[in-house]
Every structure is written in C-alpha cells, then in structure tokens.
Design an enzyme around this catalytic site. Structure first.
Site, PDB file in Angstrom:
ATOM      1  CG  HIS A 412      14.031 -78.399  96.678  1.00 51.56           C
ATOM      2  ND1 HIS A 412      12.746 -78.908  96.466  1.00 51.56           N
ATOM      3  CD2 HIS A 412      14.915 -79.327  96.854  1.00 51.56           C
ATOM      4  CE1 HIS A 412      12.903 -80.181  96.815  1.00 51.56           C
ATOM      5  NE2 HIS A 412      14.230 -80.479  97.086  1.00 51.56           N
ATOM      6  NE  ARG A 510      -0.278 -62.293  52.398  1.00 52.28           N
ATOM      7  CZ  ARG A 510       0.258 -63.339  52.283  1.00 52.28           C
ATOM      8  NH1 ARG A 510      -0.015 -64.373  52.772  1.00 52.28           N
ATOM      9  NH2 ARG A 510       1.032 -63.255  51.297  1.00 52.28           N
ATOM     10  CD  GLU A 659       3.232 -51.696  52.274  1.00 51.37           C
ATOM     11  OE1 GLU A 659       3.081 -52.602  51.514  1.00 51.37           O
ATOM     12  OE2 GLU A 659       3.106 -51.523  53.323  1.00 51.37           O
ATOM     13  N   GLY A 680       7.876 -54.955  50.617  1.00 53.26           N
ATOM     14  CA  GLY A 680       6.493 -55.177  49.970  1.00 53.26           C
ATOM     15  C   GLY A 680       6.664 -54.981  48.488  1.00 53.26           C
ATOM     16  CB  SER A 681       8.586 -57.040  45.905  1.00 54.42           C
ATOM     17  OG  SER A 681       7.867 -58.217  45.852  1.00 54.42           O
ATOM     18  CG  ASN A 682       3.259 -57.877  45.483  1.00 50.18           C
ATOM     19  OD1 ASN A 682       4.010 -58.372  44.536  1.00 50.18           O
ATOM     20  ND2 ASN A 682       2.518 -58.659  46.079  1.00 50.18           N
ATOM     21  CG  ASP A 683       1.470 -52.234  48.022  1.00 52.56           C
ATOM     22  OD1 ASP A 683       0.828 -52.738  46.860  1.00 52.56           O
ATOM     23  OD2 ASP A 683       0.889 -52.105  48.956  1.00 52.56           O
ATOM     24  CB  CYS A 730       7.109 -60.320  52.450  1.00 52.54           C
ATOM     25  SG  CYS A 730       6.340 -58.687  52.406  1.00 52.54           S
TER      26      CYS A 730
END
Length: 791
Positions: A412, A510, A659, A680-683, A730
């Site tokens: 209700h 992050r 990564e 994680g394309s950088n690492d 990312c």
C-alpha cells in the site's frame, strides 16, 4: 433483463465496459473470465443498480447527504467521526428482502456450478469509479475472505456497501473530485482460493516505468499481508519477451495470514524451515508471467494483478486485474523521473530499504506507531512507521517522504506514494534495521528513495557558479554505436562535469587519485594507528561521487595499482614498502592483494566498494583487478573479494586488466574467474615488445599498432567471446590512431574507454567505422585485411 437493470450478474455475463454496472473489479473479473485464457475463480457480482435500490428503499441518500454536509476531509478527527456515523447508518438498515433472496439463491447456484455445497468465497467490493486508468480507487473499500453460508454472504455484501464510506474512500473521492452520492458499489462474490502463497504482479516496473520486465511479489499465505505491507514479500523479475527469470530476491517471512477451516482467517507463525524458502517454484513464476503477458496484451495497457496458488492442487489463479494507474497515464516519452544528484563528503547511513518511489528530499522525521496519532502529523514531515494502510492516506498526503519497516514494491505505501509522487522507502527491516526503532523521532534526515537509503542530517547540494553570460548553441548529435564508448576518469570531482559527455559509462576509474588527493596516508599505516575506517570512508565517498554522477551508466573501478615507489610517497609508507630495482615489474596489482603483508589493506578497498553498493545503493559499480600475473593469483583475489561480500553476480561484474602476455595466452583459464577484460594497451605493448616507452633509447620501438600486439588483442577477443566474456580497451590508442580503432571494431571489441577530451571524437569515429563495415558487408566490395592477424 437488461444488464443496467439487473441486481445480480455472473462473471461470464460481464465485460470490462460494464464498470458503471458492476464497478472496476467485478467488470474486470468478468472480462478475464469471458475473454482471456487465464485461470480465474468463478463467481457473481451484485450491481450498482442493487446498491442504489438498497439506498433508495431505505432513505439512505438523504441521511448521508445530511451527515456529510460541510465535511472537511483534511480535518482527520472530523473525517473519522462523520464516516463512522455514515457507516453505522448503513449497517442499521435492513437490506430489502427480495435483494437478500436473490443473493442467497445465487450463492446456492454457485455451489451447484462448482460442485460444492456452501462453498467458501471471498466478497470483494468494487466501486463504479475504481480501477480506471486515470483514477485508482483500488483498496479504498473492504474485502472479506473465507466466508460461507447465504446469511453471512448477505451480511458481508452490506458491509461492503458500508465500506464505501471509510475514511480513506471518502478522502480519496473528495480529492479526486468524485461526488460521494454518485459513486455506487458492487460486491463480487468469488470462489475462495485456499492460498498457500499469494501476491501481486505488474507488467511494468512500478518504480521506474521500465516495461521490459514483469514484476512479481509473493508471500506465504493469503495475499492481504502483501497488499497491506505486513510482510516483506519475495520479488521476482521476469523478462517479458522470453519469460525467463531475470532476478530473484527471497526475503525471510515469520508470519502469514491463512484461512481457518471453519471460516474467517488468522495470523500464524511460519514454520522455521519455511521462513527463508522461495515462495514460488520457478515454473509457477513463469506461469504467472505468461498470464500477465496475456492480460496486458488483451487490455492494451500496463496491468496490476493479484494472484494465488491453491494449496489443494498447486494451481495458479488470477484473483483480479486492473490497469496500472501511474505509468499508464504518464508520458512515456519523458521516461522515469530524473533523480537529483547530491554531492557531499559527510554521509552517515541510518537505514536502508527498498526504493519504492524514487526521489531525493530532506526534512524532519515523525515516527508514528499507532494510527490514533495520525492527527499529530504535520505538513512536510517525513512519515516513518511500521507500515501504512488505506486509513493513513490523509497523513500520507501531507508527507514529504515515507519510510516503513515492512512491505514490498507493491504494498500500500509503495503504490500510494508513487501515485502521489512522494519519495518512499519500504521494507527496511528486511534490509537490516527497522526504521521505527533506528530513526529517532524529530531528527532531520535526507531520503535517497532512488537508491533506498536514509542519511542522517540534511545533505545540501553545492550550487555551481553560473557564468555571467551563457551562450546558447545547437545540440550536438552523436550517432548511436554498437561499440560502447566508455570514459577514463581519475578525479571524482570532475564526474559531474563530464557526466554530460556522450559516453556509455566509466570504463576505468583510477582509485589511485583518491589516495593521493584525499587520503594521503598509507593504508597499512592507518591500520597501525587504528584508523582503518578513514580508508573505507574516503574511498567510498570518492567512488560514490562518480557512480552517482554517472548513474545508471556503469562504472568500473580498478583496484589500487600503485607501484611500491608510489606507495612509499604516502605518509607512513617507508615502514611498509620495499626498495625494488624495477618497481614496474615488482610488488603491484594482484600480487599485493593476497600477500599476508598487504591483505588487510586490500580488504579495506573491498569494504569501500561494498559500502558504495549496499549502503549508498549505487549498484552501477563494478571492479577491475590490475596486473594479475597468473590464474592462481586471480583465483586467490576473487576468493578474498567473495569473503568480503563481493561475489560476481548479475549486477556485479569483475573485470581483469589484460596487460600481461599471460593474460592473453591463458585467457581460456582466466575466463573462469572474471566477467570480462579491459586491455591495458600501454603495459601490454611494453611487455609484448620488451621495451620501456619512457626510455628514450628504445621508445621508438614502442607502438600499440605492432602486429604482435594486434594479434594478441584479436586472440583475446576470440577466446573471451567463446565463453561469453566481454573485452574493452582503456589505453589511448583508439583515440590517437583511427586505423587502430578500426582494427578493434572489426575484431569485435565490445567497448573502448578513452580520456574525456576524446570521448566525442571517438564516438563519432566508431559510428563512421561501424557504418563503413555495414556498407562493405552490403556491397561486398570492402577493403580486405592485408595482414594475417590470426595467432
């Protein structure tokens, strides 16, 4: 005899167009019985004509007109006194003998039709203005369950007539602009379902207006306790298109209302071994959903239904159905009401419950435990009570918000609050603490009814400074893309600013930024000095800001990924951090989380995530594990998370940063422990090519577009997709290199997460690439891949 002149009609003689003849409930039962293939208990209904005949023969119209003259329904004491006198006047009159005989004869005939002498029935009131798409009178009159015998049925019909003048009915009619003497009442006499479980269901999410699912609530015993909010029912969500069960929430139930063998009903204790059991089988849930779909299709609008499962044969019955009254009349193009975002750093949760009617307000609490104190309730207060009943509507109308101990999404309090547009939280007892015993009377609180949270104190939203002059510009258009475009974010204070960007959520939040900006101290140091709560509270607050700004879009937060040299820079870090010659490949990411030297600190991170999701009610938060070197590490970390209350589920996803080459090579094994990956394309590029991008001597070798890196990425996507896992990226490469973005989309990547300044560019770029791919498939003349990307 014409329907309009009949005193009594059987269900199969009625249709939904007969509301003026037999009221909303009775006409709808007739419609279901005659035209919809769903199981409905059979019965008959006295008509509005019979009601008017009774009132005319006894002179009740003139008596009631005199009694209600000058009534002020906002004066609760006067309303209660006048309505009691009207009801007594009705009960004092003798029903005309010919009408009594007609009802008794029909009851006897009902028994013959169903093969039972003196059957048990439910007598349900049905007002001629109730259950219309634009005016809900449902629940304003009374229902009498498990009654038998002709004399008793006649008496209950008269009691239904009297219930047309309960406080709640008179108040509601007055506010809706209906003349009290124009409304008539039908009494539906329906075969009793011996419900071992019962409840309600809607073909639209009554809190948000989402119509993709069917919402079902159920409890042990008769359904009255669900409608009244006496118990907190199970709730089941079923996909409307497939009738597959999307979600099940089973709540403990310690009492139930059951029928007594010799008539009437009683409250009993639910046996201990049944209190935590699911009230319906999965098959029964699906049966109900199928019924709901048929009813909605027939009526052509969202529907509100009541159901029961008979203990004698486990058969599911539809007890009544009516158009849903809020979302049916709300402009669907406007969607659900938008919640206000509140930004603060001091949020103390008092209680949590089910978000029954969305909204954010603040005000003073008025706890009312006894209905006799309703008159004390003042305009603009926040009503806190065990549960509400229809008699409480005058007080509810004055409330700024409502919080109850018991009840579910269709009790209700929930229904009335949504109709009145009042924020409402129900069922706090089922989520931990009862509101009436936890929230002190007279204190100020902030209600976040969108997420089901009550905070201590009044939380004010800071007002952003407005520029002296504002330039009006045309709205920028961003085509929809099949590839989701997420955003990377560090500073929580920027979440509100960037929330308007055309992104699909946060692909990488992050956590490190919160440590360096707000906390400043090493987590192990804070544990040592006895202040671990600082970690939990500060992390939770930073995460909350992002999740609330982006809601309902998802936010994926990466657990801490400081290197030991960066941790040492935090206050107290020298005592706990080693000196590593290569911190990049040292004690970081997952290897910390299960290490006995750090595990207690990682648990604080998990507690912060849980606080955001459970205390703040922000279920759009997911997490990501960084730098996880092998499958064993992944298994250990996810187990610690589960032990902290963070188990993967339908509304909580765990991603893995891909990564390290081992993440790619062993993806088939990592799949067992995660829901997806974020590259994680950088690492990854550094570790595949073996070069440090920050080292000028070899930095010219570093390139995410290298064939080895692209082969690794395509392999990951293929292996992840085989097990139904998602893959994102990312790094910055998709927004820097259009050809790399094209490679990712052609490889089937699910999403890309880029920095805020490149969201718009990447969104348009992805749309162009996807359109090109479709054109190439259509013409068969697209460019062919000149490199072998298969690993």
């Amino acid at each position: 005899m014409e329907k309009e002149k009949a005193f009594l009609l059987w269900f199969d003689q009625l249709e939904r167009k007969d509301v003026a003849i037999a009221g909303g409930k009775s006409s709808s039962l007739g419609e279901l019985t005659s035209h919809v293939d769903v199981p409905v208990p059979y019965g008959f209904a006295t008509t509005a004509c019979a009601y008017r005949y009774f009132f005319e023969e006894t002179g009740l119209y003139e008596k009631i007109k005199t009694l209600i003259a000058g009534l002020d329904v906002d004066n609760s004491a006067q309303l209660r006194e006048v309505c009691a006198r009207v009801r007594q006047a009705i009960m004092d009159e003798e029903m005309p003998q010919d009408l009594q005989d007609l009802i008794a004869e029909a009851y006897k005939e009902l028994g013959e039709k169903v093969g039972q002498a003196d059957p048990f029935v439910a007598v349900r009131s049905s007002a001629t203005a109730e259950d219309l798409p634009d005016a809900s009178f449902a629940g304003q009159q009374d229902t009498y369950l498990n009654v038998k015998g002709a004399e008793t049925i006649v008496a209950k019909v008269k009691e239904c007539y009297a219930s047309c003048f309960t406080d709640r009915a008179v108040y509601y009619r007055e506010k809706q602009g209906f003349d009290h003497l124009d409304v008539a009442l039908s009494a539906a006499v329906q075969m009793m379902v011996f419900s071992k479980a019962a409840g309600v269901m809607f073909t639209v999410n009554v809190a948000t207006g989402d119509d993709k699912n069917i919402l079902i609530e159920g409890a042990w015993g008769l359904g009255e306790y669900v409608v009244q909010g006496t118990v907190t029912p199970d709730n089941y969500t079923v996909n409307k298109a497939t009738c597959e069960i999307v979600e099940k929430n089973v709540n403990a139930q310690d009492i139930k209302l059951i029928r007594k063998a010799d008539g009437d009903c009683e409250e009993v204790v639910v046996p201990l071994d049944e209190q935590n059991e699911q009230k319906l089988t999965d098959e029964q849930i699906k049966q109900l959903a199928e019924c709901a779909k048929k009813i909605e299709a027939h009526y052509g609008c969202y529907m509100d239904m009541e159901w029961g499962v008979d203990e004698r044969d486990n058969k599911v019955y539809i007890l009544q159905a009516r158009p849903e009254t809020v979302w049916s009349r709300r402009n669907k193009e406007n969607g659900a009401p938008k919640e206000e975002k509140k930004v603060t750093t001091d949020r103390k949760v008092i209680v949590k419950g089910l978000p029954a009617s969305p909204g954010n307000v603040a005000g003073r609490v008025h706890v009312i435990l006894d209905p006799s104190h309703i008159d004390e309730f003042k305009e603009g207060e926040i009503l806190v009570t065990e549960m509400t009943a229809p008699d409480w509507v005058p007080a509810m109308k004055k409330a700024k918000a409502i919080v109850t101990d018991s009840g579910g999404m269709t009790c209700h309090a929930s229904i009335v609050s949504r109709e009145l547009g009042i924020p409402c939280i129900v069922g706090t007892k089922s989520r931990g603490e009862a509101a009436t015993t936890t929230i002190p009377d007279g204190i100020d609180v902030t209600i976040d009814a969108t997420h089901g949270v009550v905070y201590e104190g009044i939380i004010e939203e800071p007002k952003a400074e407005q520029p002296a002059q504002q330039v009006v510009a045309a709205a920028e258009y961003f085509p929809p893309t099949g590839t989701k475009i997420y955003m990377n974010l560090g500073d929580p204070e920027l979440a509100e600013k960037y929330a308007t960007l055309p992104c699909d959520g946060i692909g990488l939040m992050r956590e490190e930024f919160i440590w360096t900006t707000y906390i400043h101290e090493h987590p192990l140091y804070l544990i040592k000095i006895g202040q671990p709560e600082k970690v939990v509270d500060q992390l939770a607050e930073g995460i909350r800001q992002v999740c609330q700004a982006m809601a309902p879009r998802p936010v994926t937060m990466r657990f801490s990924d400081f290197k030991s040299s960066e941790y040492r820079d935090l206050k107290g870090g020298d005592e706990f951090e080693p000196n590593e010659p290569s911190a990049l490949l040292g004690w970081r990411g997952a290897s910390r989380y299960y290490d006995p030297k750090y595990i207690e600190a990682f648990k604080l991170e998990c507690m912060a995530v849980r606080k955001v999701r459970e205390e703040f009610g922000l279920k759009n938060l997911n997490v990501m594990i960084p730098f996880c070197r092998n499958v064993e590490e992944c298994e250990k970390v996810t187990k610690i998370m589960a032990d902290c209350g963070l188990s993967r589920g339908k509304d909580f996803k765990v991603w893995l940063m891909a990564e390290i080459p081992s993440n790619i090579i062993l993806a088939d094994q990592f799949n067992k422990f995660v829901d997806g990956y974020s590259i994680g394309s950088n690492d990854l590029t550094m570790l595949v090519l073996g070069c440090d991008r920050d080292n000028d001597t070899v930095s010219h070798i570093y390139d995410e577009r290298n064939l080895a890196v692209r082969r690794a990425i395509r392999h990951l996507i293929e292996v992840a997709h085989k097990d139904g896992k998602t893959v994102s990226i990312c790094g910055q490469a998709p927004s820097v290199y259009p050809e790399f973005c094209e490679f990712l989309i052609k490889s089937g990547i699910d999403s890309m997460s880029v920095n805020p300044d490149t969201v718009k560019f990447t969104k348009k770029l992805a749309a162009q690439i996807e359109q090109r791919i479709m054109m190439d498939a259509l013409t068969g003349k697209g460019r062919q891949e000149v490199e072998d990307l298969n690993w």
